[in-house]
Design an enzyme around this catalytic site. Structure first.
Site, PDB file in Angstrom:
ATOM      1  N   ARG A 120       1.136  -1.391  -0.064  1.00  0.00           N
ATOM      2  CA  ARG A 120      -0.205   0.087  -0.043  1.00  0.00           C
ATOM      3  C   ARG A 120       0.964   1.400   0.035  1.00  0.00           C
ATOM      4  NH1 ARG A 120      -3.456  -2.886   4.116  1.00  0.00           N
ATOM      5  NH2 ARG A 120      -4.738  -3.463   2.729  1.00  0.00           N
ATOM      6  N   LYS A 142       2.680  11.627 -10.934  1.00  0.00           N
ATOM      7  CA  LYS A 142       1.491  10.798 -11.433  1.00  0.00           C
ATOM      8  C   LYS A 142       2.768   9.183 -11.989  1.00  0.00           C
ATOM      9  CE  LYS A 142      -1.771  13.739 -14.289  1.00  0.00           C
ATOM     10  NZ  LYS A 142      -1.935  13.867 -15.285  1.00  0.00           N
ATOM     11  N   GLU A 184       8.550  18.653 -24.756  1.00  0.00           N
ATOM     12  CA  GLU A 184       8.055  18.771 -23.257  1.00  0.00           C
ATOM     13  C   GLU A 184       8.000  19.904 -22.833  1.00  0.00           C
ATOM     14  OE1 GLU A 184       4.622  17.128 -22.189  1.00  0.00           O
ATOM     15  OE2 GLU A 184       5.294  15.281 -22.750  1.00  0.00           O
ATOM     16  N   LYS A 242       6.158  23.319 -14.405  1.00  0.00           N
ATOM     17  CA  LYS A 242       5.834  21.813 -14.509  1.00  0.00           C
ATOM     18  C   LYS A 242       4.900  22.080 -12.350  1.00  0.00           C
ATOM     19  CE  LYS A 242       4.261  17.792 -13.847  1.00  0.00           C
ATOM     20  NZ  LYS A 242       3.680  16.935 -14.362  1.00  0.00           N
ATOM     21  N   GLU A 252      -4.417  17.707 -10.272  1.00  0.00           N
ATOM     22  CA  GLU A 252      -5.906  17.617 -11.900  1.00  0.00           C
ATOM     23  C   GLU A 252      -7.532  17.814 -12.096  1.00  0.00           C
ATOM     24  OE1 GLU A 252      -4.138  15.473 -15.425  1.00  0.00           O
ATOM     25  OE2 GLU A 252      -6.576  14.832 -16.155  1.00  0.00           O
ATOM     26  N   ARG A 256      -4.182  21.824 -13.706  1.00  0.00           N
ATOM     27  CA  ARG A 256      -3.125  20.790 -14.215  1.00  0.00           C
ATOM     28  C   ARG A 256      -3.557  19.621 -15.792  1.00  0.00           C
ATOM     29  NH1 ARG A 256       0.265  16.044 -10.600  1.00  0.00           N
ATOM     30  NH2 ARG A 256       1.560  15.174 -12.282  1.00  0.00           N
ATOM     31  N   ASN A 260      -1.677  18.975 -20.050  1.00  0.00           N
ATOM     32  CA  ASN A 260      -2.260  17.659 -21.671  1.00  0.00           C
ATOM     33  C   ASN A 260      -1.841  18.329 -22.864  1.00  0.00           C
ATOM     34  OD1 ASN A 260      -3.034  15.372 -21.136  1.00  0.00           O
ATOM     35  ND2 ASN A 260      -5.023  15.902 -22.108  1.00  0.00           N
ATOM     36  N   HIS A 263      -1.631  15.968 -25.832  1.00  0.00           N
ATOM     37  CA  HIS A 263      -1.518  15.264 -25.345  1.00  0.00           C
ATOM     38  C   HIS A 263      -2.363  14.197 -25.552  1.00  0.00           C
ATOM     39  CE1 HIS A 263       2.193  16.137 -23.465  1.00  0.00           C
ATOM     40  NE2 HIS A 263       2.459  15.151 -22.774  1.00  0.00           N
ATOM     41  N   HIS A 267      -1.422  11.164 -27.501  1.00  0.00           N
ATOM     42  CA  HIS A 267      -1.435   9.658 -27.047  1.00  0.00           C
ATOM     43  C   HIS A 267      -2.233   9.277 -28.374  1.00  0.00           C
ATOM     44  CE1 HIS A 267      -1.731  10.985 -21.909  1.00  0.00           C
ATOM     45  NE2 HIS A 267      -0.056  11.099 -23.115  1.00  0.00           N
ATOM     46  N   HIS A 280       7.890   9.629 -26.633  1.00  0.00           N
ATOM     47  CA  HIS A 280       5.893  10.414 -26.593  1.00  0.00           C
ATOM     48  C   HIS A 280       6.303  11.796 -26.429  1.00  0.00           C
ATOM     49  CE1 HIS A 280       3.237  11.736 -24.062  1.00  0.00           C
ATOM     50  NE2 HIS A 280       3.489  12.619 -23.399  1.00  0.00           N
TER      51      HIS A 280
HETATM   52  N1  GLY Z   1       2.438  14.720 -17.807  1.00  0.00           N
HETATM   53  C1  GLY Z   1       1.528  16.105 -17.209  1.00  0.00           C
HETATM   54  C2  GLY Z   1       1.439  15.615 -15.735  1.00  0.00           C
HETATM   55  O1  GLY Z   1       2.128  15.571 -15.464  1.00  0.00           O
HETATM   56  O2  GLY Z   1       0.005  16.111 -15.026  1.00  0.00           O
END
Ligand code: GLY
Length: 375
Positions: A120, A142, A184, A242, A252, A256, A260, A263, A267, A280
């Site tokens: 956990r 993330k 990025e 960031k 998010e 946040r 994206n 993306h 993606h 990516h």
């Molecule tokens: N890579 C996008 C984020 O961390 O929200």
């Protein structure tokens, strides 16, 4: 410029320095990480950075086990995760131990998810060795793996206790990966820091990389002087974007999602391109160009922004064309399964000016189709 993530539950620094890995034993002690260490890296960095790092930690009296995953996106799989669990649980991992993720986004996401879930949750230290991981994926908690139906569909938020980015590792990063990471960095300029974008333009103009081919930037970045100075400063500035976003919206729920940018289609293109053949960042560059075209078609920004962004991506060796053979309908259908879709509507992050974006869920499919056809 703050390089400290501060959320309701955690505070941790992002240390970006030439030679930062040499300070890891002292940093672990400073942050109270005194248990056994479980070092996960990928085949690309294990010999060059992983083994010397494990030796350095052992020399400092630390008990270290190592695990190497194959390089590449295919490692973000349930099978690879299962092997990590076998290694951790079979080796007797304990709650007070720490998992060290040394590598790019794949290692950070995969090892991060193992750290989030085994027992956990055990402590996680992110040690990014790619530009993309340094400015984005290693920061903000993330973690996750891919599912057959899409990228990052299984995962958890699990904030690291420390992020240590050693810019010396970039000197041996394959040029293609360095280019992909710049997508990025440029993204951070477009969404929140026009000054960063302008600095990247100025740097590209001074160096004249476009005359030296796609790898011009990579060749410059591989030089000691560059990484120790201007490149490190650029990375810190991109990290600050960031950090600022995560600090206001860890989970998010609002801002946040601006990270994206590029993306949604990126993606989808990344997933559909045969056998993860695009990196990516390469797919994100295409997605950013398409998103800017959508914004221009919606009257949110002018064509000048689309062109300025395209030119900057090109200056750092990034192409913006959808790979041959990719069907725009398939790209759109895959984008609809993105986890950011809400009530059946894609939430598009679209630029309005350099350093400013808006989130819109009312983009007509016809506009997306024509943007995809145009790129
Ligand atoms: N890579 C996008 C984020 O961390 O929200």
């Amino acid at each position: 410029m703050s390089l400290t993530v501060t959320t309701s539950s955690v505070t941790y620094p992002i240390i970006v320095d030439d030679g930062a890995l040499e300070t890891l034993p002292a940093r672990l002690a400073e942050f109270g990480l005194r248990g056994r260490l479980w070092l996960v890296s990928d085949a690309g960095v294990a010999a060059q950075f992983g083994e010397p790092l494990a030796e350095r930690l052992r020399a400092a009296g630390r008990e270290v086990q190592s695990f190497v995953v194959p390089s590449g996106e295919a490692s973000k799989s349930p099978e690879q995760l299962g092997q990590l669990y076998d290694w951790l649980i079979g080796g007797g991992v304990e709650r007070r131990d720490a998992l060290l993720a040394l590598g790019g986004g794949v290692v950070g996401d995969l090892a991060g998810y193992a750290a989030a879930t085994v027992l956990r949750g055990v402590a996680l230290v992110q040690l990014p060795t790619t530009l993309l991981a340094m400015v984005d994926s290693a920061i903000g908690g993330k973690t996750g793996i891919n599912h057959a139906l899409g990228k990052n569909l299984i995962g958890a938020f699990h904030q690291p206790r420390l992020v240590l980015a050693d810019t010396a590792t970039l000197t041996t990063l394959p040029p293609r990966e360095l280019r992909a990471g710049m997508a990025e960095v440029i993204k951070h300029g477009v969404i929140r820091d026009a000054g960063l974008f302008e600095e990247l333009e100025a740097l590209a103009a001074t160096r004249g990389w476009t005359d030296t081919g796609r790898d011009g930037f990579a060749a410059w970045a591989a030089s000691d002087a560059a990484r120790a100075g201007r490149l490190t400063a650029i990375i810190r500035r991109a990290v600050a974007v960031k950090v600022a976003v995560v600090n206001v919206d860890e989970r998010e729920e609002g801002e946040r999602i601006t990270l994206n940018y590029g993306h949604t289609l990126g993606h989808a293109i990344e997933k559909l391109a045969e056998g993860w053949s695009l990196l990516h960042g390469e797919a994100v560059a295409i997605g950013m160009h398409a998103a800017a075209r959508i914004a221009a078609a919606m009257g949110l920004c002018g064509e000048d922004l689309v062109e300025r962004q395209r030119a900057l991506l090109a200056a750092y060796g990034l192409a913006v064309a959808v790979p041959d053979g990719l069907d725009p309908e398939a790209v759109l259908a895959t984008a609809m399964r993105d986890k950011k879709v809400r009530a059946g509507r894609i939430r598009w992050v679209l630029p309005t000016a350099l350093g400013h974006v808006v989130v819109r869920d009312d983009v007509p499919e016809a506009v997306v189709r024509s943007a995809l056809q145009a790129v």
